[in-house]
Design a protein around this motif. Structure first.
Motif, mmCIF file in Angstrom:
data_model
loop_
_atom_site.group_PDB
_atom_site.id
_atom_site.type_symbol
_atom_site.label_atom_id
_atom_site.label_comp_id
_atom_site.label_asym_id
_atom_site.label_seq_id
_atom_site.Cartn_x
_atom_site.Cartn_y
_atom_site.Cartn_z
ATOM 1 N N ALA A 140 22.747 -0.836 0.332
ATOM 2 C CA ALA A 140 22.072 -1.365 -0.859
ATOM 3 C C ALA A 140 20.571 -1.408 -0.606
ATOM 4 O O ALA A 140 20.120 -1.682 0.500
ATOM 5 N N MET A 141 19.814 -1.123 -1.632
ATOM 6 C CA MET A 141 18.361 -1.145 -1.524
ATOM 7 C C MET A 141 17.867 -2.582 -1.403
ATOM 8 O O MET A 141 18.451 -3.483 -1.984
ATOM 9 N N PRO A 142 16.751 -2.778 -0.701
ATOM 10 C CA PRO A 142 16.125 -4.101 -0.700
ATOM 11 C C PRO A 142 15.663 -4.441 -2.121
ATOM 12 O O PRO A 142 15.581 -3.563 -2.983
ATOM 13 N N PRO A 143 15.334 -5.710 -2.377
ATOM 14 C CA PRO A 143 14.925 -6.114 -3.727
ATOM 15 C C PRO A 143 13.700 -5.349 -4.243
ATOM 16 O O PRO A 143 12.820 -4.979 -3.472
ATOM 17 N N VAL A 144 13.672 -5.132 -5.554
ATOM 18 C CA VAL A 144 12.518 -4.517 -6.203
ATOM 19 C C VAL A 144 11.452 -5.600 -6.376
ATOM 20 O O VAL A 144 11.711 -6.639 -6.966
ATOM 21 N N GLU A 145 10.267 -5.346 -5.846
ATOM 22 C CA GLU A 145 9.162 -6.299 -5.934
ATOM 23 C C GLU A 145 8.160 -5.917 -7.019
ATOM 24 O O GLU A 145 7.416 -6.758 -7.501
ATOM 25 N N TRP A 146 8.128 -4.623 -7.376
ATOM 26 C CA TRP A 146 7.162 -4.144 -8.372
ATOM 27 C C TRP A 146 7.723 -2.880 -8.995
ATOM 28 O O TRP A 146 8.346 -2.062 -8.325
ATOM 29 N N SER A 147 7.493 -2.725 -10.277
ATOM 30 C CA SER A 147 7.901 -1.525 -10.989
ATOM 31 C C SER A 147 6.749 -1.125 -11.894
ATOM 32 O O SER A 147 6.245 -1.936 -12.667
ATOM 33 N N GLY A 148 6.309 0.108 -11.770
ATOM 34 C CA GLY A 148 5.188 0.586 -12.568
ATOM 35 C C GLY A 148 4.990 2.067 -12.332
ATOM 36 O O GLY A 148 5.947 2.791 -12.067
ATOM 37 N N SER A 149 3.744 2.500 -12.414
ATOM 38 C CA SER A 149 3.422 3.917 -12.209
ATOM 39 C C SER A 149 2.264 4.066 -11.255
ATOM 40 O O SER A 149 1.401 3.199 -11.158
ATOM 41 N N VAL A 150 2.267 5.206 -10.581
ATOM 42 C CA VAL A 150 1.150 5.601 -9.736
ATOM 43 C C VAL A 150 0.492 6.788 -10.412
ATOM 44 O O VAL A 150 1.162 7.767 -10.748
ATOM 45 N N MET A 151 -0.799 6.688 -10.641
ATOM 46 C CA MET A 151 -1.549 7.775 -11.251
ATOM 47 C C MET A 151 -2.069 8.670 -10.130
ATOM 48 O O MET A 151 -2.835 8.230 -9.278
ATOM 49 N N MET A 152 -1.584 9.907 -10.109
ATOM 50 C CA MET A 152 -2.011 10.895 -9.121
ATOM 51 C C MET A 152 -2.568 12.067 -9.891
ATOM 52 O O MET A 152 -1.820 12.729 -10.629
ATOM 53 N N LYS A 153 -3.874 12.270 -9.761
ATOM 54 C CA LYS A 153 -4.578 13.274 -10.558
ATOM 55 C C LYS A 153 -4.399 12.912 -12.041
ATOM 56 O O LYS A 153 -4.827 11.864 -12.458
ATOM 57 N N THR A 154 -3.687 13.740 -12.811
ATOM 58 C CA THR A 154 -3.541 13.454 -14.246
ATOM 59 C C THR A 154 -2.143 12.973 -14.625
ATOM 60 O O THR A 154 -1.851 12.806 -15.798
ATOM 61 N N SER A 155 -1.280 12.768 -13.625
ATOM 62 C CA SER A 155 0.099 12.362 -13.908
ATOM 63 C C SER A 155 0.344 10.904 -13.540
ATOM 64 O O SER A 155 -0.003 10.476 -12.441
ATOM 65 N N ALA A 156 0.956 10.170 -14.458
ATOM 66 C CA ALA A 156 1.416 8.810 -14.159
ATOM 67 C C ALA A 156 2.883 8.934 -13.762
ATOM 68 O O ALA A 156 3.725 9.321 -14.573
ATOM 69 N N VAL A 157 3.173 8.642 -12.509
ATOM 70 C CA VAL A 157 4.513 8.824 -11.965
ATOM 71 C C VAL A 157 5.195 7.462 -11.813
ATOM 72 O O VAL A 157 4.710 6.607 -11.082
ATOM 73 N N PRO A 158 6.331 7.238 -12.501
ATOM 74 C CA PRO A 158 7.020 5.954 -12.396
ATOM 75 C C PRO A 158 7.619 5.762 -11.009
ATOM 76 O O PRO A 158 8.113 6.724 -10.402
ATOM 77 N N MET A 159 7.550 4.521 -10.514
ATOM 78 C CA MET A 159 8.165 4.214 -9.226
ATOM 79 C C MET A 159 8.456 2.727 -9.128
ATOM 80 O O MET A 159 7.945 1.926 -9.903
ATOM 81 N N ARG A 160 9.296 2.411 -8.153
ATOM 82 C CA ARG A 160 9.623 1.026 -7.869
ATOM 83 C C ARG A 160 9.336 0.769 -6.400
ATOM 84 O O ARG A 160 9.537 1.646 -5.559
ATOM 85 N N LEU A 161 8.868 -0.429 -6.090
ATOM 86 C CA LEU A 161 8.594 -0.821 -4.713
ATOM 87 C C LEU A 161 9.633 -1.845 -4.271
ATOM 88 O O LEU A 161 9.793 -2.885 -4.907
ATOM 89 N N HIS A 162 10.322 -1.523 -3.176
ATOM 90 C CA HIS A 162 11.344 -2.389 -2.600
ATOM 91 C C HIS A 162 10.787 -3.040 -1.338
ATOM 92 O O HIS A 162 10.191 -2.354 -0.504
ATOM 93 N N SER A 163 11.012 -4.335 -1.176
ATOM 94 C CA SER A 163 10.456 -5.055 -0.030
ATOM 95 C C SER A 163 11.110 -4.619 1.278
ATOM 96 O O SER A 163 12.323 -4.454 1.353
ATOM 97 N N LEU A 164 10.271 -4.436 2.298
ATOM 98 C CA LEU A 164 10.747 -4.166 3.650
ATOM 99 C C LEU A 164 10.311 -5.274 4.606
ATOM 100 O O LEU A 164 10.998 -5.570 5.568
#
Length: 179
Positions: free
Chosen positions: A15-39
């Motif tokens: 099972a993945m660790p808990p999600v601490e943040w959900s949003g997007s990372v803007m790389m060049k001209t693309s906003a890429v959705p991602m989630r950050l799980h605590s380690l």
């Protein structure tokens, strides 16, 4: 979108660790959705991230000189409890569309191509510098996005024992450092 671990989703059946943040990372001209799980580390730093999008403003080459400097910064941050470690993943396949119109499989493809592959091919980590956040002396939060590789795999192996990251290619190892 903070929350608990999603059971059944993860690497190697873990099972993945808990999600601490959900949003997007803007790389060049693309906003890429991602989630950050605590380690590990100080998860209060994650609260300083903007609620929607962070923008990669520079790259750090994954060469000895730069990694030694980063390690020195990280060791100081560890002593001062001003660092956090997270696993970045795309939204799950059943996720609804985000504000950019990407959801599920499309979001995974964007994450893999626009972030992981881009950083891996350039042998670099993405760097986000957020000014005026947190309680640091000058209020700067640095966010480092590392592609799969020796550094990322070694740390993840210590925090998610029994998980073999060598076959997984769709993640980033994220380090937050309050400076």
């Amino acid at each position: 979108e903070a929350g608990g671990a999603e059971k059944g989703e993860g690497f190697g059946g873990t099972a993945m660790p808990p999600v601490e943040w959900s949003g997007s990372v803007m790389m060049k001209t693309s906003a890429v959705p991602m989630r950050l799980h605590s380690l590990g580390g100080n998860m209060d730093l994650v609260k300083a991230l903007p609620p929607a999008t962070v923008k990669v403003s520079q790259r750090m080459r994954l060469e000895s000189e730069h990694l030694n400097e980063f390690t020195s910064r990280l060791n100081k941050a560890l002593k001062d409890n001003v660092s956090a470690y997270l696993l970045a993943t795309p939204p799950p396949p059943n996720a609804s569309q985000d504000s950019e119109g990407a959801g599920g499989d499309e979001a995974r493809t964007m994450f893999q191509q626009n972030l992981v592959k881009y950083l891996t091919e350039r042998n670099a980590a993405g760097v986000v510098q957020l000014e005026g956040v947190g309680g640091g002396r000058d209020g700067v939060l640095m966010v480092y996005l590392f592609p799969p590789g020796v550094l990322a795999d070694a740390y993840i192996k210590t925090t998610l024992p029994g998980v073999d990251m060598s076959a997984e290619e769709c993640y980033l190892f994220v380090v937050l450092i309050q400076e």
